[in-house]
Design an enzyme around this catalytic site. Structure first.
Site, mmCIF file in Angstrom:
data_model
loop_
_atom_site.group_PDB
_atom_site.id
_atom_site.type_symbol
_atom_site.label_atom_id
_atom_site.label_comp_id
_atom_site.label_asym_id
_atom_site.label_seq_id
_atom_site.Cartn_x
_atom_site.Cartn_y
_atom_site.Cartn_z
ATOM 1 N N GLU A 82 5.541 5.387 3.993
ATOM 2 C CA GLU A 82 4.824 4.108 3.399
ATOM 3 C C GLU A 82 5.661 2.957 2.875
ATOM 4 O OE1 GLU A 82 1.184 5.304 1.061
ATOM 5 O OE2 GLU A 82 1.622 3.365 -0.084
ATOM 6 N N ASP A 87 5.491 -0.485 0.212
ATOM 7 C CA ASP A 87 4.425 -0.841 -0.598
ATOM 8 C C ASP A 87 4.960 -2.378 -1.199
ATOM 9 O OD1 ASP A 87 2.475 0.818 -0.232
ATOM 10 O OD2 ASP A 87 3.399 2.134 -1.888
ATOM 11 N N GLU A 110 2.633 -4.394 -4.343
ATOM 12 C CA GLU A 110 1.556 -4.346 -5.033
ATOM 13 C C GLU A 110 1.710 -5.215 -6.069
ATOM 14 O OE1 GLU A 110 -1.284 -0.822 -6.167
ATOM 15 O OE2 GLU A 110 0.640 0.126 -5.584
ATOM 16 N N HIS A 134 5.032 -4.720 -7.717
ATOM 17 C CA HIS A 134 5.482 -3.346 -7.848
ATOM 18 C C HIS A 134 5.614 -2.947 -6.466
ATOM 19 C CE1 HIS A 134 4.292 0.877 -9.198
ATOM 20 N NE2 HIS A 134 3.938 0.924 -7.936
ATOM 21 N N ASN A 186 7.304 0.346 -3.736
ATOM 22 C CA ASN A 186 7.635 1.695 -3.579
ATOM 23 C C ASN A 186 7.964 2.068 -2.179
ATOM 24 O OD1 ASN A 186 7.779 4.197 -4.496
ATOM 25 N ND2 ASN A 186 5.605 4.435 -4.980
ATOM 26 N N ARG A 220 9.189 6.270 -6.144
ATOM 27 C CA ARG A 220 10.561 5.324 -6.037
ATOM 28 C C ARG A 220 9.991 3.953 -6.373
ATOM 29 N NH1 ARG A 220 11.450 8.059 -0.679
ATOM 30 N NH2 ARG A 220 12.839 9.530 -1.229
ATOM 31 N N GLU A 221 9.481 3.722 -7.700
ATOM 32 C CA GLU A 221 8.957 2.554 -7.923
ATOM 33 C C GLU A 221 9.937 1.662 -8.589
ATOM 34 O OE1 GLU A 221 7.963 5.603 -9.259
ATOM 35 O OE2 GLU A 221 5.682 5.621 -8.613
ATOM 36 N N TRP A 233 -5.368 0.816 -15.386
ATOM 37 C CA TRP A 233 -4.116 0.857 -15.534
ATOM 38 C C TRP A 233 -2.969 -0.315 -15.294
ATOM 39 C CZ3 TRP A 233 -1.000 -0.008 -11.309
ATOM 40 C CH2 TRP A 233 -1.837 0.018 -9.843
#
Ligand SMILES: *[C@@H]1O[C@H](CO)[C@@H](O)[C@H](O)[C@H]1NC(C)=O
Ligand SMILES: *[C@@H]1O[C@H](CO)[C@@H](O)[C@H](O)[C@H]1NC(C)=O
Length: 286
Positions: A96, A98, A100, A113, A115, A124-125, A190
Site C-alpha cells: 500500500e 498512502d 491521507e 500523512h 505511509n 512507516r509514517e 484521532w
C-alpha cells in the site's frame, strides 16, 4: 513453450496512458449518492455528512506506473475529516502507498500523512505540512512507482522516496498489482490534534474535489496479470514509459531535502520512543 507463457502474461497487462474521465477510469463504491461525477466525467466530488462519507476506486489494477491526481480538499473548518488517496493491493500481505489529508480548523494547516506498506507491514509514517493551502485550489499529487522507487510528489516536488532496498533485506512492492482508492470520512476520534478537535457537523456536508487524473502505467486487465518482467518489456517498447527508468536526480533530491527540512512534522525514522528495540532497518541506510 516459454515464449508462449510469456505472451499470455504480457497480454493480460497493458500500458495505459489514461487522462481525464472518471466514468472511464473509476467506480464510485460507497456513499449512497454522496460521490458525484460531474462535468462530463472531468470532475468528481466526494462528500461527507453526519450519516456517511463516500469513496471511489479505479477500475484498473496497476503494477508500476506514474499516477497523478489533482485534489482540492475540504475548505474552511475541516477538522475531524480525512481524505485518503492511496494505492493498495488485496489481502493480509498487501502492499500500500498512502496519502491521507487530515483536516483542521479554519486557518490551521492540514497535515499530509504518508505511509508505505510492504507484505502487510506499515508503520512507516511520515507527515508534512504543505507550502500551499491544499483547500484553496486544486493541487497535483503524484506517485511514481517503478522497480527502484516509490516517490511521493506534491505539485511535482518530491516529498518522500521509499527506495528499493531489497538487497538489504527490506521488502519492496513489486509483484502485487494495486488499485487506486479515495475516500472522505469522519475520523474525529484521532485526526485533528489527536482527537481533541471534533467535526463541526453544522458545517456539513464537507466536500473534496478531484480532477486531472492521469496514469502512465502498466494496467492489469482481468483477474490475473503478468509480472514485473512483462511490465518491463512493455515499458521498454513504449514511448510514454519514461517513468519506468526515472531516477531521483540531484535536483529532485535537493528539493526533497528542502521539503523534509522545512515541512516535515513527523518521521518514523526519528521516533526512538516508538521503536525502543531499534529503528526499522531502512532508517539507517543513507
Ligand atoms: C503533475 O505532476 C507530475 C509530476 O511532476 C507531472 O508529470 C504532471 O504533468 C503534473 N500534472 C498536472 C496536471 O499538473
Ligand atoms: C492543526 O493545527 C494545529 C495547530 O496549528 C497543529 O498542531 C496540528 O498539527 C494541525 N493538524 C492536525 C491534523 O491536527
Amino acid at each position: 513453450m516459454k515464449s508462449f507463457v510469456f505472451q499470455i502474461l504480457a497480454s493480460s497487462l497493458v500500458i495505459v496512458a489514461s487522462a481525464g474521465s472518471f466514468y472511464q477510469d473509476f467506480d464510485v463504491t460507497w456513499g449512497g449518492g454522496r460521490a458525484k461525477v460531474l462535468d462530463d466525467g472531468r470532475l468528481l466530488t466526494l462528500s461527507l455528512d453526519k450519516a456517511s462519507g463516500s469513496g471511489f476506486q479505479s477500475k484498473n489494477q496497476y503494477l508500476f506506473g506514474k499516477v497523478d491526481m489533482q485534489i482540492k480538499l475540504v475548505p474552511g473548518n475541516s477538522a475531524g475529516t480525512v481524505a485518503a488517496y492511496y494505492l493498495s493491493s488485496q489481502g493480509a500481505t498487501h502492499d500500500e502507498i498512502d496519502f491521507e489529508f487530515l483536516g483542521n480548523l479554519s486557518g490551521e494547516p492540514y497535515t499530509l500523512h504518508t505511509n508505505v506498506f510492504t507484505q502487510g507491514k506499515g508503520n512507516r509514517e511520515m507527515q508534512f505540512k504543505l507550502w500551499f493551502d491544499p483547500a484553496a485550489d486544486f493541487h497535483n499529487y503524484s506517485i511514481l512507482w517503478n522497480p527502484r522507487h516509490v516517490l511521493f510528489m506534491a505539485d511535482g516536488t518530491p516529498i518522500r522516496d521509499f527506495r528499493n532496498l531489497e538487497s538489504r533485506g527490506i521488502a519492496f512492492p513489486k509483484s502485487q498489482p494495486m488499485r487506486i482508492y479515495s475516500s472522505l470520512w469522519n475520523a474525529d476520534e484521532w485526526a485533528t490534534r489527536g482527537g481533541l478537535v471534533k467535526t463541526d457537523w453544522s458545517k456539513a456536508p464537507f466536500t473534496a474535489s478531484y480532477r486531472g487524473f492521469k496514469a502512465d502505467a502498466c494496467a492489469v486487465a482481468g483477474a490475473s496479470g503478468g509480472g514485473a518482467s512483462a511490465c518491463a518489456s512493455m515499458a521498454a517498447n513504449n514511448r510514454s514509459s519514461g517513468w519506468w527508468n526515472q531516477e531521483v536526480d540531484s535536483t529532485a533530491q535537493a528539493r526533497m531535502r528542502w521539503v523534509q527540512k522545512n515541512y516535515m512534522i513527523y518521521n518514523y525514522c526519528s521516533d526512538l520512543k516508538r521503536f525502543p528495540q531499534g529503528l526499522p532497518p531502512e532508517c539507517s541506510i543513507a
